[in-house]
Motif scaffolding. Structure first.
Motif, short mmCIF file in Angstrom:
data_model
loop_
_atom_site.label_atom_id
_atom_site.label_comp_id
_atom_site.label_asym_id
_atom_site.label_seq_id
_atom_site.Cartn_x
_atom_site.Cartn_y
_atom_site.Cartn_z
N ALA A 135 0.83 -1.21 0.00
CA ALA A 135 0.00 0.00 0.00
C ALA A 135 0.86 1.26 0.00
N SER A 136 1.92 1.26 0.80
CA SER A 136 2.79 2.44 0.91
C SER A 136 3.57 2.68 -0.37
N CYS A 137 4.04 1.60 -0.99
CA CYS A 137 4.93 1.73 -2.14
C CYS A 137 4.19 1.89 -3.46
N LEU A 138 2.93 1.46 -3.54
CA LEU A 138 2.22 1.55 -4.81
C LEU A 138 0.90 2.31 -4.69
N PHE A 139 0.08 1.98 -3.69
CA PHE A 139 -1.26 2.57 -3.61
C PHE A 139 -1.19 4.10 -3.56
N LEU A 140 -0.45 4.64 -2.60
CA LEU A 140 -0.41 6.10 -2.44
C LEU A 140 0.28 6.81 -3.61
N PRO A 141 1.47 6.32 -4.09
CA PRO A 141 2.05 6.98 -5.27
C PRO A 141 1.14 6.95 -6.49
#
Length: 460
Positions: A30-36
């Motif tokens: 989530a941190s590495c793909l969802f937000l970006p």
């Protein structure tokens, strides 16, 4: 919109084999793909709010040729996604009709093909059936089976039964990253967030995009990742992580729990719900990519008149839908040439991920290009600050690139046929190269046709 477009119970069995460590991996994905991905799509969609989404953004950054390649890759991912979901549906139905059918290649391959042609026929006749099926599948495919799975796990523990997977040892919460072939399912965790580019396309229509859009993305991230985590915990509670099948894992858990708790009828309910949900997802995506393809090809008539034509009565892209059904039929029969249903399912998952993530890679690069080349274009939402507009897209690009590398490695403990790493990775690379090659051939063929027509008019 994010929850409906992204959340799928199909993803949980892919991750459940990690056991307790899946929690940390979900947060990492989530941190590495969802937000970006959310932030980049939000800015691009409010800067270029036209129909076409990724195609428009890439075309603005790198031209029509690259944009067309992205569209074809996206369409190929959908053509691969359909048999993938149909296999999931018929594997669930197999548990309802008899255990032996859940892994029966003929039942799954032929049943998937017949059902897809029925859905194609219904969509050729208009979208009224599409709306009805989607409304039903949203409840029966996501909300009801999610509630059943989680409630079963709660009842299981409340009646004094132990968890089937060890969540007590602290070491089990740390992912084992020592072997590449043991972490390949991380790519499916990244793919679990596919579809996030849909909702940001209306970011500019919110009352205060700069404030409301990031807030909405954060809330949806918490909801989606939270449900994925709780679903993974519930599956691990009812069934040992090491024994979970990536196709039928949820049905395995429900069968074991329903028999133990004296509710064998629950297995049929869950199987029907899972099948309806999968069919609904196929149906909801069946026509959309075709219209996007026609939109992308309209300017230069890349596909020719016949493919772009509409049905004379129903005004639907009938010919294109039939061509799509033929291609899906070919991939539905992949179950017959694979060592197992599980191997066929994972191969389709890997190919789908590759074809879907190539456009993402280009999109992150397009963000940097548009920031540099068209800085004055009005964007009602911009990634704030001076560091985040560089860090977030770079993090997203690297995460997707890492997921692509993982996809090329065969998973441990699964019979993918002979040939080892090279043969497995080679098949996937040839698949994505074939999609790019097809796009190039169509584009250059259309350009040559237009050039010949222009020369003919000049001569006349």
């Amino acid at each position: 919109m994010n929850v409906i477009a992204i959340l799928s119970l199909r993803q949980i069995p892919n991750v459940a084999p990690y056991g307790a460590s899946a929690f940390l991996l979900w947060l990492l994905a989530a941190s590495c793909l969802f937000l970006p991905l959310a932030m980049v799509c939000g800015e691009l969609s409010t800067g270029w709010p036209k129909d076409g989404g990724i195609f428009i953004w890439v075309k603005e950054a790198f031209g029509k040729r690259v944009g067309w390649i992205v569209v074809v890759c996206f369409l190929c991912s959908c053509v691969l996604f359909f048999p993938l979901m149909l296999q999931f549906a018929f594997s669930a139905l197999g548990y309802v009709l008899g255990d032996g059918l859940a892994g029966n290649k003929a039942f799954i391959g032929i049943g998937s093909t017949i059902l897809f042609w029925i859905l194609t026929w219904m969509n050729i006749r208009g979208i009224q059936w599409t709306k009805a099926i989607n409304s039903v599948s949203a409840w029966f495919g996501v909300f009801i089976p999610s509630a059943i799975l989680i409630l079963l796990a709660i009842v299981w523990l409340m009646t004094g039964r132990p968890m089937a997977t060890d969540y007590h040892a602290a070491a089990n919460w740390i992912p084992d990253l020592s072997r590449w072939d043991s972490i390949v399912f991380l790519s499916s965790m990244m793919f679990a967030f596919a579809g996030l580019e849909v909702a940001p396309m209306i970011a500019g229509r919110t009352r205060n995009p700069q404030r409301d859009f990031p807030r909405a993305m954060l809330i949806s991230a918490i909801v989606i990742v939270g449900i994925y985590m709780v679903g993974t915990w519930a599956l691990n509670t009812l069934y040992p992580a090491k024994d979970v099948n990536i196709v039928t894992g949820i049905m395995q858990a429900v069968k074991a729990a329903s028999i133990e708790l004296g509710m064998p009828w629950l297995l049929a309910v869950m199987g029907l719900c899972m099948a309806i949900g999968a069919i609904g997802q196929v149906n909801s995506w069946l026509v959309g990519p075709i219209y996007m393809l026609q939109e992308a090809s309209r300017e230069d008539n890349l596909l020719g008149e016949r493919v772009s034509s509409l049905h004379p009565v129903y005004q639907t892209p009938a010919f294109a839908l039939i061509v799509q059904a033929v291609l899906v039929t070919v991939f539905c029969f992949s179950t017959f040439v694979s060592p197992s249903v599980e191997a066929a399912y994972w191969t389709l998952t890997a190919l789908t991920t590759l074809c879907y993530f190539v456009p993402y890679l280009v999109m992150f690069l397009a963000f940097f290009q548009l920031r540099r080349a068209q800085p004055d274009v009005t964007r009602s939402f911009r990634i704030p600050g001076r560091v985040l507009p560089v860090v977030l897209p770079a993090l997203g690009f690297l995460s997707v690139a890492f997921a692509v590398v993982l996809v090329l490695i065969p998973p441990a403990g699964m019979d993918m046929g002979g040939g080892g790493y090279l043969a497995y990775g080679g098949k996937l690379v040839l698949g994505i190269l074939a999609a790019i090659g097809l796009a190039e051939w169509i584009y250059h063929r259309a350009r040559r046709r237009h050039s010949e027509a222009a020369n003919g008019q000049t001569s006349a």
